[in-house]
Design an enzyme around this catalytic site. Structure first.
Site, PDB file in Angstrom:
ATOM      1  N   ASP A   9       0.860  -1.193   0.000  1.00  0.00           N
ATOM      2  CA  ASP A   9       0.000   0.000   0.000  1.00  0.00           C
ATOM      3  C   ASP A   9       0.896   1.244   0.000  1.00  0.00           C
ATOM      4  O   ASP A   9       1.783   1.378   0.835  1.00  0.00           O
ATOM      5  CB  ASP A   9      -0.883  -0.027   1.255  1.00  0.00           C
ATOM      6  CG  ASP A   9      -1.958   1.040   1.223  1.00  0.00           C
ATOM      7  OD1 ASP A   9      -3.122   0.710   1.489  1.00  0.00           O
ATOM      8  OD2 ASP A   9      -1.638   2.218   0.958  1.00  0.00           O
ATOM      9  N   ASP A 103      -3.832   2.294  -5.215  1.00  0.00           N
ATOM     10  CA  ASP A 103      -2.481   2.288  -4.628  1.00  0.00           C
ATOM     11  C   ASP A 103      -2.204   1.048  -3.776  1.00  0.00           C
ATOM     12  O   ASP A 103      -1.330   1.059  -2.925  1.00  0.00           O
ATOM     13  CB  ASP A 103      -2.282   3.547  -3.772  1.00  0.00           C
ATOM     14  CG  ASP A 103      -2.874   3.435  -2.383  1.00  0.00           C
ATOM     15  OD1 ASP A 103      -3.927   2.793  -2.236  1.00  0.00           O
ATOM     16  OD2 ASP A 103      -2.277   3.974  -1.442  1.00  0.00           O
ATOM     17  N   GLU A 104      -2.938  -0.018  -4.035  1.00  0.00           N
ATOM     18  CA  GLU A 104      -2.893  -1.131  -3.088  1.00  0.00           C
ATOM     19  C   GLU A 104      -3.134  -2.466  -3.802  1.00  0.00           C
ATOM     20  O   GLU A 104      -4.021  -2.565  -4.638  1.00  0.00           O
ATOM     21  CB  GLU A 104      -4.018  -0.846  -2.091  1.00  0.00           C
ATOM     22  CG  GLU A 104      -4.234  -1.771  -1.004  1.00  0.00           C
ATOM     23  CD  GLU A 104      -5.533  -1.402  -0.261  1.00  0.00           C
ATOM     24  OE1 GLU A 104      -6.011  -2.251   0.473  1.00  0.00           O
ATOM     25  OE2 GLU A 104      -6.072  -0.279  -0.448  1.00  0.00           O
TER      26      GLU A 104
HETATM   27  P1  TTP Z   1      -5.312   4.977   1.114  1.00  0.00           P
HETATM   28  O1  TTP Z   1      -4.278   3.946   0.773  1.00  0.00           O
HETATM   29  O2  TTP Z   1      -6.432   4.581   1.998  1.00  0.00           O
HETATM   30  O3  TTP Z   1      -4.623   6.235   1.796  1.00  0.00           O
HETATM   31  P2  TTP Z   1      -3.234   6.913   1.496  1.00  0.00           P
HETATM   32  O4  TTP Z   1      -2.429   6.152   0.493  1.00  0.00           O
HETATM   33  O5  TTP Z   1      -3.469   8.347   1.148  1.00  0.00           O
HETATM   34  O6  TTP Z   1      -2.509   6.900   2.900  1.00  0.00           O
HETATM   35  P3  TTP Z   1      -1.899   5.643   3.687  1.00  0.00           P
HETATM   36  O7  TTP Z   1      -2.131   4.440   2.850  1.00  0.00           O
HETATM   37  O8  TTP Z   1      -0.448   5.962   3.860  1.00  0.00           O
HETATM   38  O9  TTP Z   1      -2.638   5.604   4.967  1.00  0.00           O
HETATM   39  O10 TTP Z   1      -5.954   5.527  -0.221  1.00  0.00           O
HETATM   40  C1  TTP Z   1      -5.212   5.717  -1.419  1.00  0.00           C
HETATM   41  C2  TTP Z   1      -5.656   6.966  -2.125  1.00  0.00           C
HETATM   42  O11 TTP Z   1      -7.029   6.892  -2.420  1.00  0.00           O
HETATM   43  C3  TTP Z   1      -5.454   8.217  -1.330  1.00  0.00           C
HETATM   44  O12 TTP Z   1      -4.154   8.769  -1.473  1.00  0.00           O
HETATM   45  C4  TTP Z   1      -6.535   9.116  -1.846  1.00  0.00           C
HETATM   46  C5  TTP Z   1      -7.633   8.185  -2.299  1.00  0.00           C
HETATM   47  N1  TTP Z   1      -8.735   8.192  -1.302  1.00  0.00           N
HETATM   48  C6  TTP Z   1      -9.808   9.062  -1.493  1.00  0.00           C
HETATM   49  O13 TTP Z   1      -9.851   9.790  -2.477  1.00  0.00           O
HETATM   50  N2  TTP Z   1     -10.798   9.098  -0.552  1.00  0.00           N
HETATM   51  C7  TTP Z   1     -10.773   8.317   0.575  1.00  0.00           C
HETATM   52  O14 TTP Z   1     -11.691   8.381   1.407  1.00  0.00           O
HETATM   53  C8  TTP Z   1      -9.665   7.416   0.758  1.00  0.00           C
HETATM   54  C9  TTP Z   1      -9.590   6.550   1.995  1.00  0.00           C
HETATM   55  C10 TTP Z   1      -8.677   7.397  -0.204  1.00  0.00           C
HETATM   56 MG    MG Z   2      -2.180   4.071   0.687  1.00  0.00          MG
END
Ligand code: TTP
Ligand code: MG
Length: 388
Positions: A9, A103-104
């Site tokens: 992730d 992103d995962e």
């Molecule tokens: P995440 O992987 O949940 O969050 P992140 O990568 O920003 O942070 P981390 O993993 O380090 O905790 O989500 C990936 C992307 O998806 C995030 O950068 C932005 C988007 N996203 C949204 O647009 N709305 C949301 O509610 C979430 C959770 C994510």
């Molecule tokens: Mg992330």
């Protein structure tokens, strides 16, 4: 059960991309999202999270919490572009990649130890490659199954690498709040809380029949997950169902022979990965980038599924020739196979009097696995240097 499932992730993904593209934003509280009146936060850099800002919060609230923050309008096309590059890296390690979101992903790495080393080494290599080729940090979780791998990638964020070994499952799970279990949302957590259960350790005191009486089928799942048991397999996405390899040449190439040599080497790598993972495929594709960065792809579908080097090479070469694509200097070349299906590999028989092409390639694989890539080569590529 070994450590064969990886969850990767990206850290603060959208915000990290903004910081990558605009160095002024690095080290600063960056909030990405909609900047209009009713805008919502997509994500916030780790610097901004210290102010209590998180995804899905209203922009108005975020501005109140951190007036000195830098608020950036999201650029989804750009995030998609970077995401594709990250997934390209994943698929060079294993074809079994399950995309969870932009992103995962989950990776099943059972088939790639001979090529890339043990699980920890593979995790480190992937993190390093993302850092070097893209410039972003990822958090990696390594565990015996999907549930634990996803949990692990979240344990050490950002830039994390967390391993959940079999013998530490209980020790790690028991103190965690129940909402760390997949599928436990606010409702389930509230029902459990009413019974005085807030941690996974407490949840384990309930028998499977008690859990089923309360939650039905979900109860059975809770019973197993709270013990770190999860049998779901990593199921690759359709868009992931291809195996490919691409290389940027050390200098733009015009010489057809050099390009063909490069193509043959790549076809061999693709073929080897396919055979190693037990795949054949019908569609052969090539990707070309010229010196001026224009990029194109061409594909063709064969009547039967193949995975041998020669078929991949000849088909790809034919795509290049037929479309007259080699008229300008080539910067990057790629070849791949999609439309994959699993097959039962034929057993190599050392004693049959006739050796088939399939047997020959398998033997070459085994030699390379034991003695390295340079140990055996095709006559075509002897003494030539198409690739770096
Ligand atoms: P995440 O992987 O949940 O969050 P992140 O990568 O920003 O942070 P981390 O993993 O380090 O905790 O989500 C990936 C992307 O998806 C995030 O950068 C932005 C988007 N996203 C949204 O647009 N709305 C949301 O509610 C979430 C959770 C994510
Ligand atoms: Mg992330």
């Amino acid at each position: 059960m070994a450590l064969e499932i990886m969850h990767i992730d990206m850290d603060a993904f959208f915000a990290a991309v903004e910081q990558l593209d605009n160095p002024i934003l690095r080290g600063k509280p960056v909030i990405v999202g909609g900047l209009g009146q009713r805008g919502v936060v997509s994500t916030a850099s780790y610097e901004a999270r210290k102010y209590g800002i998180h995804s899905a919060m209203s922009m108005v609230e975020a501005r109140r919490l951190c007036p000195e923050g830098i608020f950036v309008q999201g650029r989804h096309k750009r995030y998609g572009e970077i995401s594709r590059k990250i997934f390209e890296i994943f698929t060079t390690y294993t074809p079994i990649v399950e995309k969870v979101s932009i992103d995962e992903a989950f990776l099943d790495i059972r088939g790639c130890h001979r090529l890339f080393g043990d699980s920890v080494t593979i995790g480190k290599k992937i993190k390093q490659e993302i850092k070097e080729k893209i410039g972003l940090t990822a958090s990696v979780g390594l565990a015996p199954n999907k549930f634990l791998a996803k949990l692990a990638s979240d344990m050490d964020k950002p830039d994390g690498f967390f391993i959940i070994e079999e013998n530490r499952i209980n020790e790690i799970l028991e103190p965690l709040p129940v909402n760390k279990i997949w599928g436990v949302g606010k409702k389930t957590a509230a029902i459990l809380k009413n019974r005085g259960i807030t941690t996974i350790g407490q949840l384990k005191k309930l028998s499977s029949s008690e859990l089923e009486a309360i939650f039905g089928k979900t109860g059975t799942q809770l019973y197993y997950l709270s013990r770190g048991i999860d049998n779901r397999s990593v199921s690759q996405d359709d868009e992931m169902k291809s195996i490919s390899h691409e290389e940027t040449f050390s200098q733009d190439l015009v010489d057809k022979e050099l390009i063909y040599n490069g193509l043959l080497e790549m076809a061999e790598r693709v073929s080897r990965r396919m055979r190693k993972n037990g795949y054949k495929g019908n569609t052969i594709f090539i990707k070309l980038r010229y010196g001026d960065f224009t990029t194109l792809t061409r594909r063709t579908t064969l009547p039967g599924a193949i995975n041998d080097t020669d078929s991949i090479y000849q088909t790809a070469r034919d795509l290049l020739d037929r479309n007259k694509l080699l008229r300008k200097p080539i910067r990057l070349l790629g070849v791949g196979v999609s439309n994959l299906k699993e097959y039962e590999g034929t057993q190599l028989s050392l004693f049959s009097d006739k050796i088939t092409r399939e047997e020959l390639t398998r033997t070459i694989d085994q030699i390379k696995d034991r003695f390295g890539d340079g140990s055996i080569t095709r006559a075509r590529n002897l003494g030539k240097k198409g690739l770096e």
